[in-house]
Design a protein around this motif. Structure first.
Motif, PDB file in Angstrom:
ATOM      1  N   LEU A   8      39.592  43.649  33.632  1.00 25.44           N
ATOM      2  CA  LEU A   8      38.758  42.455  33.465  1.00 25.44           C
ATOM      3  C   LEU A   8      37.330  42.836  33.097  1.00 25.44           C
ATOM      4  O   LEU A   8      36.694  42.187  32.259  1.00 25.44           O
ATOM      5  CB  LEU A   8      38.759  41.619  34.747  1.00 25.44           C
ATOM      6  CG  LEU A   8      40.016  40.803  35.038  1.00 25.44           C
ATOM      7  CD1 LEU A   8      39.950  40.208  36.437  1.00 25.44           C
ATOM      8  CD2 LEU A   8      40.207  39.703  33.991  1.00 25.44           C
ATOM      9  N   ALA A   9      36.820  43.900  33.713  1.00 26.33           N
ATOM     10  CA  ALA A   9      35.453  44.340  33.411  1.00 26.33           C
ATOM     11  C   ALA A   9      35.314  44.725  31.942  1.00 26.33           C
ATOM     12  O   ALA A   9      34.246  44.545  31.342  1.00 26.33           O
ATOM     13  CB  ALA A   9      35.073  45.515  34.305  1.00 26.33           C
ATOM     14  N   ARG A  34      39.009  40.974  44.842  1.00 30.79           N
ATOM     15  CA  ARG A  34      38.505  41.653  43.650  1.00 30.79           C
ATOM     16  C   ARG A  34      38.507  40.738  42.431  1.00 30.79           C
ATOM     17  O   ARG A  34      37.865  41.023  41.428  1.00 30.79           O
ATOM     18  CB  ARG A  34      39.332  42.902  43.357  1.00 30.79           C
ATOM     19  CG  ARG A  34      39.255  43.974  44.446  1.00 30.79           C
ATOM     20  CD  ARG A  34      39.673  45.328  43.894  1.00 30.79           C
ATOM     21  NE  ARG A  34      41.037  45.294  43.375  1.00 30.79           N
ATOM     22  CZ  ARG A  34      42.114  45.657  44.079  1.00 30.79           C
ATOM     23  NH1 ARG A  34      41.966  46.081  45.333  1.00 30.79           N
ATOM     24  NH2 ARG A  34      43.322  45.611  43.536  1.00 30.79           N
ATOM     25  N   ALA A  35      39.255  39.633  42.514  1.00 31.88           N
ATOM     26  CA  ALA A  35      39.324  38.675  41.421  1.00 31.88           C
ATOM     27  C   ALA A  35      39.366  37.265  41.996  1.00 31.88           C
ATOM     28  O   ALA A  35      39.594  37.071  43.196  1.00 31.88           O
ATOM     29  CB  ALA A  35      40.549  38.932  40.542  1.00 31.88           C
ATOM     30  N   HIS A  88      43.419  49.392  37.150  1.00 33.70           N
ATOM     31  CA  HIS A  88      43.549  48.211  37.998  1.00 33.70           C
ATOM     32  C   HIS A  88      43.107  46.970  37.228  1.00 33.70           C
ATOM     33  O   HIS A  88      42.363  47.046  36.248  1.00 33.70           O
ATOM     34  CB  HIS A  88      42.700  48.356  39.257  1.00 33.70           C
ATOM     35  CG  HIS A  88      43.175  49.457  40.167  1.00 33.70           C
ATOM     36  ND1 HIS A  88      44.379  49.403  40.821  1.00 33.70           N
ATOM     37  CD2 HIS A  88      42.584  50.629  40.522  1.00 33.70           C
ATOM     38  CE1 HIS A  88      44.524  50.501  41.549  1.00 33.70           C
ATOM     39  NE2 HIS A  88      43.452  51.264  41.373  1.00 33.70           N
ATOM     40  N   GLY A 108      34.800  40.300  31.952  1.00 36.34           N
ATOM     41  CA  GLY A 108      34.961  39.873  33.338  1.00 36.34           C
ATOM     42  C   GLY A 108      35.806  38.646  33.549  1.00 36.34           C
ATOM     43  O   GLY A 108      35.966  38.196  34.682  1.00 36.34           O
ATOM     44  N   ASP A 149      41.021  44.620  38.046  1.00 38.05           N
ATOM     45  CA  ASP A 149      39.578  44.368  38.014  1.00 38.05           C
ATOM     46  C   ASP A 149      38.888  45.264  36.984  1.00 38.05           C
ATOM     47  O   ASP A 149      37.915  44.845  36.332  1.00 38.05           O
ATOM     48  CB  ASP A 149      38.955  44.549  39.403  1.00 38.05           C
ATOM     49  CG  ASP A 149      39.298  45.879  40.035  1.00 38.05           C
ATOM     50  OD1 ASP A 149      40.364  46.434  39.726  1.00 38.05           O
ATOM     51  OD2 ASP A 149      38.489  46.373  40.837  1.00 38.05           O
ATOM     52  N   GLU A 150      39.374  46.476  36.802  1.00 43.92           N
ATOM     53  CA  GLU A 150      38.806  47.365  35.779  1.00 43.92           C
ATOM     54  C   GLU A 150      39.084  46.802  34.379  1.00 43.92           C
ATOM     55  O   GLU A 150      38.218  46.846  33.494  1.00 43.92           O
ATOM     56  CB  GLU A 150      39.391  48.768  35.917  1.00 43.92           C
ATOM     57  CG  GLU A 150      39.025  49.457  37.223  1.00 43.92           C
ATOM     58  CD  GLU A 150      39.759  50.769  37.406  1.00 43.92           C
ATOM     59  OE1 GLU A 150      39.188  51.688  38.021  1.00 43.92           O
ATOM     60  OE2 GLU A 150      40.918  50.877  36.927  1.00 43.92           O
ATOM     61  N   ALA A 207      45.060  41.085  43.516  1.00 45.95           N
ATOM     62  CA  ALA A 207      43.628  41.215  43.231  1.00 45.95           C
ATOM     63  C   ALA A 207      42.851  40.043  43.796  1.00 45.95           C
ATOM     64  O   ALA A 207      41.753  40.210  44.340  1.00 45.95           O
ATOM     65  CB  ALA A 207      43.408  41.321  41.724  1.00 45.95           C
ATOM     66  N   LEU A 241      36.529  38.268  37.525  1.00 47.05           N
ATOM     67  CA  LEU A 241      36.099  39.200  38.552  1.00 47.05           C
ATOM     68  C   LEU A 241      35.441  38.452  39.706  1.00 47.05           C
ATOM     69  O   LEU A 241      34.897  37.366  39.540  1.00 47.05           O
ATOM     70  CB  LEU A 241      35.107  40.216  37.972  1.00 47.05           C
ATOM     71  CG  LEU A 241      35.673  41.315  37.071  1.00 47.05           C
ATOM     72  CD1 LEU A 241      34.539  42.128  36.476  1.00 47.05           C
ATOM     73  CD2 LEU A 241      36.632  42.217  37.839  1.00 47.05           C
ATOM     74  N   GLN A 242      35.470  39.077  40.861  1.00 51.73           N
ATOM     75  CA  GLN A 242      34.795  38.542  42.053  1.00 51.73           C
ATOM     76  C   GLN A 242      33.822  39.589  42.577  1.00 51.73           C
ATOM     77  O   GLN A 242      34.253  40.668  42.978  1.00 51.73           O
ATOM     78  CB  GLN A 242      35.830  38.187  43.118  1.00 51.73           C
ATOM     79  CG  GLN A 242      35.252  37.684  44.421  1.00 51.73           C
ATOM     80  CD  GLN A 242      34.717  36.269  44.295  1.00 51.73           C
ATOM     81  OE1 GLN A 242      33.591  36.096  43.856  1.00 51.73           O
ATOM     82  NE2 GLN A 242      35.512  35.287  44.668  1.00 51.73           N
ATOM     83  N   GLY A 295      31.709  36.960  39.960  1.00 50.80           N
ATOM     84  CA  GLY A 295      31.845  36.808  38.521  1.00 50.80           C
ATOM     85  C   GLY A 295      30.515  36.593  37.807  1.00 50.80           C
ATOM     86  O   GLY A 295      29.460  36.481  38.428  1.00 50.80           O
TER      87      GLY A 295
END
Length: 277
Positions: free
Chosen positions: A7-8, A37-38, A2, A12, A4-5, A32, A48-49, A51
């Protein structure tokens, strides 16, 4: 994976061009954000949210984290600070915010305009310009101690500014020989005669003033070698039992606190410790 993954795995936050290049669609980005999630940060940046406040501040300011803010993230020692230090390209416009300290100068190392954290060499460049000499030296020392950079690299970088060049000179002189030379020059400047590498009690001491005043100089390696430190403590004690006075200075004191070193040596001589021990 995903968004968000992904971005992590990228601290981020990322530019949309990188997100699309990684195979995510605009629909994935919109989804997202819609699901919380973002979040959108500035134009074409997604984070990310919730962040990372420091990185979000850097991106919002149109720059990247640097100086003490980046030093901490790189695992270096750095003092506590209340503001985010952000490197911004010349011509990027006015950056506002009471919790932002803007660094306009360019570092020696090239950096991509979308990078969110300065490379180590540029971090050290900004630290040298921004921080007090003692603090800057501690951060540079931390980079050496963690083996993130070598003294020989620091010496060869085309540093911009007298402060960085001075720190690089110190870093390249952290060996005992460079430290002893600096101490010898300091003693000459105050009219004190020093004998170097004199054999006492079965081992050489760095400096002997008169008959009884021993000066030992701790180079950079002493800070990361407890066994050597214990041997030095034992050797100092043995010399004191034999009637010598032992003064011990580290490289920071010799290079950045020469007045203190000179005053202590002068006071020792005034008390005849170089003669009577």
């Amino acid at each position: 994976m995903h968004l968000d993954e992904w971005l992590a795995s990228r601290e981020g936050v990322a530019h949309t061009s990188e997100i699309y290049a990684a195979g995510f669609s605009r629909h994935a980005v919109d989804t997202a954000v819609a699901r919380g999630r973002a979040q959108r940060v500035r134009r074409s940046w997604i984070a990310l949210q919730p962040g990372d406040d420091e990185l979000l501040a850097a991106v919002t300011a149109g720059g990247r984290l640097t100086c003490v803010s980046a030093a901490r993230r790189l695992g270096l020692w750095a003092p506590a600070h209340d503001v985010r230090h952000v490197a911004v390209a010349a011509g990027a416009g006015t950056t506002r915010g009471t919790d932002i300290r803007v660094h306009w100068s360019r570092g020696p190392a090239p950096v991509h305009r979308r990078q969110t954290i300065d490379p180590l060499i540029n971090v050290l460049h900004h630290v040298a310009r921004c921080q007090e000499p003692a603090v800057a030296l501690a951060i540079w020392e931390s980079a050496l101690n963690r083996r993130l950079i070598g003294a020989e690299v620091l010496e060869r970088v085309a540093w911009q500014g007298a402060r960085a060049r001075r720190l690089a000179g110190v870093a390249s002189s952290l060996s005992d020989s460079g430290l002893e030379t600096e101490f010898l020059l300091l003693m000459r400047s105050i009219g004190v005669v020093v004998r170097q590498q004199v054999q006492l009690d079965g081992r050489r001491v760095d400096a002997l003033i008169g008959r009884r005043l021993v000066v030992q100089l701790d180079g950079f390696a002493h800070h990361s070698d407890p066994a050597s430190r214990r041997r030095d403590i034992e050797a100092d004690a043995r010399l004191r039992l034999r009637g010598y006075t032992v003064l011990r200075f580290d490289y920071h004191q010799v290079f950045f606190m020469p007045d203190l070193v000179a005053d202590i040596v002068r006071a020792s001589i005034a008390q005849r410790l170089h003669i009577d021990g």
